[in-house]
Scaffold this active site. Structure first.
Site, PDB file in Angstrom:
ATOM      1  N   ARG A  47       0.810  -1.218   0.000  1.00 18.28           N
ATOM      2  CA  ARG A  47       0.000   0.000   0.000  1.00 18.28           C
ATOM      3  C   ARG A  47       0.843   1.268   0.000  1.00 18.28           C
ATOM      4  NH1 ARG A  47      -5.586  -0.761   3.422  1.00 18.28           N
ATOM      5  NH2 ARG A  47      -6.341  -2.589   2.279  1.00 18.28           N
ATOM      6  N   ASP A 156     -14.671  12.000  11.318  1.00 14.86           N
ATOM      7  CA  ASP A 156     -13.715  11.014  10.842  1.00 14.86           C
ATOM      8  C   ASP A 156     -12.322  11.604  11.046  1.00 14.86           C
ATOM      9  OD1 ASP A 156     -14.108   8.321   8.981  1.00 14.86           O
ATOM     10  OD2 ASP A 156     -12.143   9.246   8.708  1.00 14.86           O
TER      11      ASP A 156
END
Length: 290
Positions: A47, A156
């Site tokens: 990633r 968030d």
């Protein structure tokens, strides 16, 4: 005869040495509470390799320096985005919203009509489908709920997904499979900017929600309580100690009888928090004070 495939250096993953992995894992845990076990080293390498190349860096050692440098805040946010998955949809885990609609919201609506302050928190709201689903459920129970002191806080840790949530623009396929009975006719409409295949959530739905960036492992920026908290598929990234701390924060913010909704693969044991008892499938209730 076919020539052998030549794999160029830039097409392969950069090597993530153990020392680099350990340092990155420590940063992810310290800043965001992410738990990266040794078994995730290959995943982290895959990633982050694209990010390291995009920055024009030669190796992960240089990337570590960036994560600890003067502009570390911006890059640490990019690290978080790369290591976490924002998978969500409208009315995900429908039994939660059925429970909210049938057993919890009627009482909250009645209390709101009487002038009480009612607050729901979507903690880890990702790109917004969860808080909009909560708002839609509230409006189904009372189309005039916006005239009361009823609000939803949607937070968030990732500013990028919050931007999408606030924009309230979604692709048509993002509501495929969602029963249309869950929406009112005015709740969604095609993007007024003319983009085909996109819809926007109505203003009266959006008006119930306030968005903000919050890191759950940091000191929370408020002291007021919440009647209901949704925090689903967030604690899966934490180790048990961090999970226990987050559950404690939530329990302290809930009144007696308040509800906490968590993800389908998450559980709260009595040893994690004695103030919360099971009240359905991945639903917990704040116990009454003795």
């Amino acid at each position: 005869m076919n020539e052998p495939t030549v794999i160029r250096p830039h097409e392969t993953d950069l090597e993530l040495r153990q020392v680099d992995f350990d340092a990155i894992a420590e940063i992810a845990h310290r800043e965001f509470g992410l738990s990266l076990s040794p078994s995730k080293r290959q995943l982290v390498q895959s990633r982050l390799s694209r990010r390291v190349r995009a920055l024009g860096l030669a190796n992960f050692a240089d990337y570590r320096s960036l994560l600890e440098g003067p502009n570390r805040g911006t890059e640490q946010t990019e690290l978080l985005s790369a290591l976490t998955t924002n998978v969500t949809k409208f009315f995900r885990e429908i039994h939660h919203f059925e429970r909210l609609r049938d057993d919890i919201m009627p009482d909250l609506v009645l209390r709101a009509r009487k002038g009480e302050r009612i607050r729901i928190w979507s903690a880890g709201c990702s790109s917004g489908q969860e808080p909009y689903s909560i708002a839609l459920t509230a409006l189904k129970c009372d189309p005039n709920i916006g005239a009361t002191d009823f609000k939803i806080l949607a937070t968030d840790i990732d500013p990028a997904v919050l931007s999408k949530a606030q924009a309230a623009l979604y692709r048509d396929e993002e509501i495929e499979g969602v029963p249309q009975s869950l929406f009112r006719p005015q709740d969604i409409s095609h993007n007024p900017d003319g983009k085909s295949g996109e819809f926007t959530v109505s203003s009266d739905v959006r008006s119930l929600i306030t968005f903000g960036v919050i890191n759950l492992i940091s000191k929370l920026p408020f002291s007021g309580g919440f009647n209901v908290i949704f925090c689903r598929n967030v604690a899966i990234y934490f180790d048990r100690r961090t999970q226990q701390e987050v559950w404690r924060k939530f329990a302290n913010l809930l009144p007696e009888g308040g509800s906490l909704f968590i993800g389908h693969s998450e559980r709260i044991n009595k040893s994690d928090n004695a103030d919360l008892e099971t009240d359905g499938i991945t639903i917990y209730r704040k116990l009454n004070a003795i």
